[in-house]
Design a protein around this motif. Structure first.
Motif, PDB file in Angstrom:
ATOM      1  N   LEU A 121       2.740  23.380  27.298  1.00  0.00           N
ATOM      2  CA  LEU A 121       3.783  22.369  27.061  1.00  0.00           C
ATOM      3  C   LEU A 121       3.946  22.058  25.580  1.00  0.00           C
ATOM      4  O   LEU A 121       5.044  21.719  25.134  1.00  0.00           O
ATOM      5  N   THR A 122       2.856  22.172  24.804  1.00  0.00           N
ATOM      6  CA  THR A 122       3.012  21.872  23.372  1.00  0.00           C
ATOM      7  C   THR A 122       3.991  22.860  22.733  1.00  0.00           C
ATOM      8  O   THR A 122       4.652  22.527  21.757  1.00  0.00           O
ATOM      9  N   LYS A 128      -8.738  26.651  24.215  1.00  0.00           N
ATOM     10  CA  LYS A 128      -7.654  26.224  23.318  1.00  0.00           C
ATOM     11  C   LYS A 128      -7.823  26.812  21.928  1.00  0.00           C
ATOM     12  O   LYS A 128      -6.869  26.921  21.161  1.00  0.00           O
ATOM     13  N   GLY A 150      -1.767  18.843  29.800  1.00  0.00           N
ATOM     14  CA  GLY A 150      -0.434  19.177  30.281  1.00  0.00           C
ATOM     15  C   GLY A 150      -0.162  18.821  31.733  1.00  0.00           C
ATOM     16  O   GLY A 150       0.954  18.447  32.078  1.00  0.00           O
ATOM     17  N   LEU A 173      -4.348  11.225  27.250  1.00  0.00           N
ATOM     18  CA  LEU A 173      -4.129  12.613  26.814  1.00  0.00           C
ATOM     19  C   LEU A 173      -5.096  13.005  25.708  1.00  0.00           C
ATOM     20  O   LEU A 173      -5.349  12.226  24.802  1.00  0.00           O
ATOM     21  N   MET A 204      -1.992  20.794  18.059  1.00  0.00           N
ATOM     22  CA  MET A 204      -2.523  19.658  18.837  1.00  0.00           C
ATOM     23  C   MET A 204      -2.968  20.195  20.197  1.00  0.00           C
ATOM     24  O   MET A 204      -2.199  20.853  20.899  1.00  0.00           O
ATOM     25  N   ARG A 239      -6.373  19.748  23.460  1.00  0.00           N
ATOM     26  CA  ARG A 239      -7.707  19.283  23.849  1.00  0.00           C
ATOM     27  C   ARG A 239      -8.711  20.212  23.191  1.00  0.00           C
ATOM     28  O   ARG A 239      -8.419  21.385  22.964  1.00  0.00           O
ATOM     29  N   GLU A 277       7.273  21.352  23.284  1.00  0.00           N
ATOM     30  CA  GLU A 277       7.431  20.145  22.449  1.00  0.00           C
ATOM     31  C   GLU A 277       7.736  20.520  21.004  1.00  0.00           C
ATOM     32  O   GLU A 277       8.614  19.934  20.366  1.00  0.00           O
TER      33      GLU A 277
END
Ligand code: UDP
Ligand code: LCN
Length: 808
Positions: free
Chosen positions: A677-678, A582, A296, A289, A575, A577, A681
């Motif tokens: 997805l972060t 991003k 993700g 990852l 957090m 990539r 999380e």
């Protein structure tokens, strides 16, 4: 004509419209996107001195609200309107007299080609891709608010047709039930029930039989009595469950009803083997990852595989198939990478942790140029290898399953194309999951495809997308807006409705958004790794010291950059990539531009690598260099921590919680995020989360209730929004806890893997049933898609392969 335009040109605002167009011209751009149009309109409203007020509520304001694009020509302006969700209308407004005419899709595509000097009618017509005729005779939804709930609609629609003719209905039901077996052993009904009339009669007897048994009597105890009546395993594991299922069938025979049918089908053990196709690497369980292309999707597919395996087992048990020692299996099909850089991506078979029978099966690319096929290959370069990969993978899957899978689920454009090829060869139900359709991520990616082709090969990717999304029986989407966007923004699938690939083809109708194939089934989050910070009994205390050190103090040039002057400040954490979209560099810049934010907080980034020369990915290298520039420009050396580490999963769960212990916040600043997805999380951890307003986070977060939206294109506003919250927390200590709890509740109520896989398996059964029963004739559509594959995709893939062969 559009009422929105009409309202302007038949009012006092006619003049304002002309002046507004002049204001647009001052930008010196011909092609104006929504952001440009909005900005100019805002300034325009402020500068208005005389005449009727122009604001958002005026006729011109309402027109602008629905305007997606404007293309300026010498004597006219083309207005691309989105009067409602999933609707596009284009008008040409002549500037001299404000007369208006509507434009057809081919005219708009020609215009766009002209804009980039690629309009050559003298050389003949361009190839038009039109999938509309194939949808003309299949059912479509009418109300946009039902888009994404395709299965209910399909089931209702087909049921109502089929139920009208009771003979046909009973025959379909009978045939479907007699079809199923497990390794040659019949399931559900056997040869003793020879037709539908017998089915009905025997059913009554079977119900009588089980009604006389204690509710919890195990199926094994009365299996052979039922068998004598013609009923094989698959109805339930106890007398009560068998009775319920048989009664559902009895109701369906006597008074069919679509919701009963869905409940009935959802109980049937007709799926045992599933393959999840996720081709591009790195696909692994450790140490992958954060690498380029590796985020993700890997997390999603691994978690989905685990959850699917559990559900399949549970359902087999509930259906009473333990008596047959039925084995269910989930295989993640990925790419084997011989030079695996310390990962396990060079292993053919790897068991998925925590499962009985879920595996990663890796199949290598055939060896063309080993510089490519032995190494990691960017997802943008992968296209030439996929057809032969599918052929090889089919054999490997046969070997592992000892037969065919019952369901194939593709992931991302490459995996979806392979899923199409496999499903076509094997005759199996095909689902697809986009994760992220690159077309919406890269601005003008279709219009300027030729300029971008060397790096991105979008001509292959978009063709593959068209093939996969149209061939799939069902499209699993993570959000509603992934399909059709929002009132003011176009959805990812919607962007495939019509577009030009100048000199290659025009897509005049690329996808039917109202097709019941679209289903919103959002993913969940791994609840054993990510859970609320305030559960001391579950926390990984042994990691705390080292994680605190790594996050805030450790000075190790191989892993960390930046030395905090005051490590006790509230951490702003992110957090991701390190790819351009991003936008972690944007977050650093936002932080850099706000000295006040720096006074209150430190910025902690877990991101990619620290050295550009160690990266094989062009975007990652650029972003690394940009991040250093931003740190230098704003002198952030003692206010930022940049960790270039790849964390074990357990550590990343605990890192979010360590940040939460310090009442930190999480910021996801992507320029576009398909889902995110972060975000799940951080929310489940209880970290107040600021998520980009472009994409999925807008659907996950409810602004102000369980998180906040940010606009990553407006760095000052973004900094202010974060600062406002931070200051509020300083004066009102409950504020942090309020948002924290809101986030936790939101995830547990809506985004769990259990919800996801229950829905997914139910979809698989219902689509499987209708595929078989309605004999929906898709062969012509599939043939057309195959033609696109052979005539457009393959020659381009071959050209790319030749390029790879010559490099090296
Ligand atoms: N991730 C990680 N380490 C990193 C970057 C990301 O473990 O350095 C994980 C992160 O926890 C999340 C996933 O990768 O589970 C990223 O998923 P998301 O949907 O947010 O974005 P994607 O990378 O798929 O675009
Ligand atoms: C890819 C992305 O870009 C993310 O937005 C998603 O969360 C991820 O895949 C999982 O679907």
């Amino acid at each position: 004509m559009s009422q929105l335009i009409e309202a302007v040109i038949h009012s006092e605002q006619k003049i304002a419209l002309q002046e507004f167009i002049n204001a647009l011209r001052a930008l010196d751009k011909q092609y104006l996107l929504r952001n440009d149009i909005e900005t100019v309109f805002e300034q325009f409203c402020q500068q208005q001195q005389s005449g009727e007020a122009v604001d958002r509520t005026s006729a011109l304001g309402k027109l602008i609200e629905r305007t997606q694009e404007i293309i300026l020509e010498l004597e006219s302006a083309c207005w691309v309107l989105r009067p409602g969700i999933a609707k596009e209308e284009v008008y040409r407004v002549y500037l001299a007299d404000l007369s208006v005419e509507s434009m057809s899709v081919p005219q708009v595509l020609d215009l766009r080609d002209r804009l980039v000097n690629r309009y050559n009618p003298d050389e003949g017509d361009i190839f038009e891709i039109d999938l509309q005729p194939f949808y003309d005779y299949s059912p479509t939804l009418r109300d946009p608010k039902n888009i994404g709930k395709g299965v209910q609609f399909l089931n209702r629609y087909l049921s109502s047709k089929l139920f009208q003719d009771s003979k046909e209905w009973l025959s379909a039901l009978y045939t479907f039930l007699s079809l199923h077996s497990y390794k040659g052993i019949p399931l559900l009904i056997n040869g003793r029930i020879k037709n539908q009339a017998q089915l009905s009669a025997q059913l009554k007897q079977a119900i009588d039989l089980v009604s006389g048994l204690p509710r919890d009597r195990a199926y094994a105890d009365f299996r052979f009595d039922l068998q004598n009546l013609g009923f094989e395993p698959g109805w339930g594991n106890t007398a009560a469950r068998v009775r319920e299922t048989l009664e559902l069938l009895d109701d369906l025979i006597d008074s069919p009803d679509d919701s009963n049918l869905e409940t009935f089908l959802s109980r049937l053990p007709i799926i045992f083997n599933i393959v999840l196709v996720s081709v591009h690497g790195w696909f692994g369980q450790e140490g992958v990852l954060g690498r380029p292309d590796t985020g993700g999707q890997v997390v999603y597919v691994l978690d989905q595989a685990r959850s699917l395996e559990l559900q399949l087992e549970e359902q087999v048990e509930l259906a009473g198939l333990s008596v047959l020692n039925v084995e269910t299996k989930v295989i993640i099909l990925s790419r084997l990478i011989p030079n695996s850089d310390g990962t396990r991506c060079n292993e053919r078979l790897e068991k998925v942790h925590g499962t009985k029978n879920a595996w990663i099966l890796r199949v290598p690319f055939r060896e063309f140029n080993p510089d490519y096929t032995q190494n990691w290959v960017s997802r943008f370069e992968i296209w030439p290898y996929l057809e032969t990969y599918a052929i090889d993978a089919e054999k490997e899957l046969y070997r592992e399953f000892q037969g065919k899978p019952d369901l194939i689920i593709g992931n991302y454009s490459d995996g979806n194309l392979v899923a199409f090829l496999l499903a076509r060869r094997l005759g199996v139900t095909q689902f697809i999951i986009a994760h992220a359709l690159e077309k919406s991520k890269y601005l003008f990616s279709n219009l300027y495809w030729q300029e971008m082709e060397d790096n991105y090969h979008f001509s292959l990717q978009f063709t593959a997308d068209l093939i996969a999304m149209n061939s799939a029986n069902c499209v699993i989407s993570s959000t509603y807006q992934e399909i059709i966007g929002r009132p003011d923004s176009v959805g990812q699938y919607e962007s495939y409705q019509s577009f030009t690939m100048p000199d290659l083809y025009h897509v005049v109708h690329g996808i039917e958004l109202f097709s019941p194939k679209f289903n919103v089934v959002p993913p969940g989050v791994n609840e054993t790794v990510f859970f609320p910070y305030d559960r001391p009994e579950e926390r990984l205390h042994s990691l705390h010291e080292s994680l605190q050190d790594l996050l805030f103090t450790l000075d190790d040039p191989a892993q960390t950059f930046g030395k905090l002057a005051d490590p006790s400040k509230r951490p702003i954490f992110s957090m991701a990539r390190l790819d351009r979209i991003k936008n972690l560099t944007g977050l650093a810049e936002c932080f850099g531009r706000s000295p006040e934010l720096q006074e209150h907080c430190n910025l902690i980034l877990v991101a990619g690598k620290l050295r550009a020369d160690e990266s094989g990915d062009a975007e990652e290298r650029d972003e690394i260099e940009r991040l250093y520039r931003v740190i230098e420009q704003y002198n952030l050396y003692d206010k930022i921590r940049w960790l270039g580490v790849r964390l074990p999963k357990a550590d990343s769960g605990e890192i979010y919680r360590v940040i939460a212990d310090r009442q930190g916040i999480f910021v996801q600043p992507a320029l576009f995020e398909a889902f995110g997805l972060t975000i799940l999380e951080s929310m489940i951890t209880g970290l107040p989360t600021f998520g980009t307003q472009f994409g999925g986070p807008l659907e996950i977060i409810e602004d102000g209730k369980n998180g906040f939206y940010i606009n990553p294109t407006n760095l000052e506003e973004m900094a202010q929004k974060i600062l406002d919250f931070v200051k509020e927390c300083e004066t009102n200590p409950n504020r942090w806890a309020e948002i924290s709890q809101g986030g936790i509740d939101r995830v547990y109520s809506t985004y769990t893997w259990k919800i996801h896989t229950t829905k997914l398996l139910s979809l698989a059964r219902v689509y499987g049933f209708w595929n078989f029963t309605a004999k929906e004739n898709r062969e012509d559509l599939l043939r057309y898609l195959e033609s696109l594959f052979h005539l457009i995709y393959k020659p381009r893939a071959k050209a790319l392969l030749d390029k790879h062969l010559n490099n090296g």
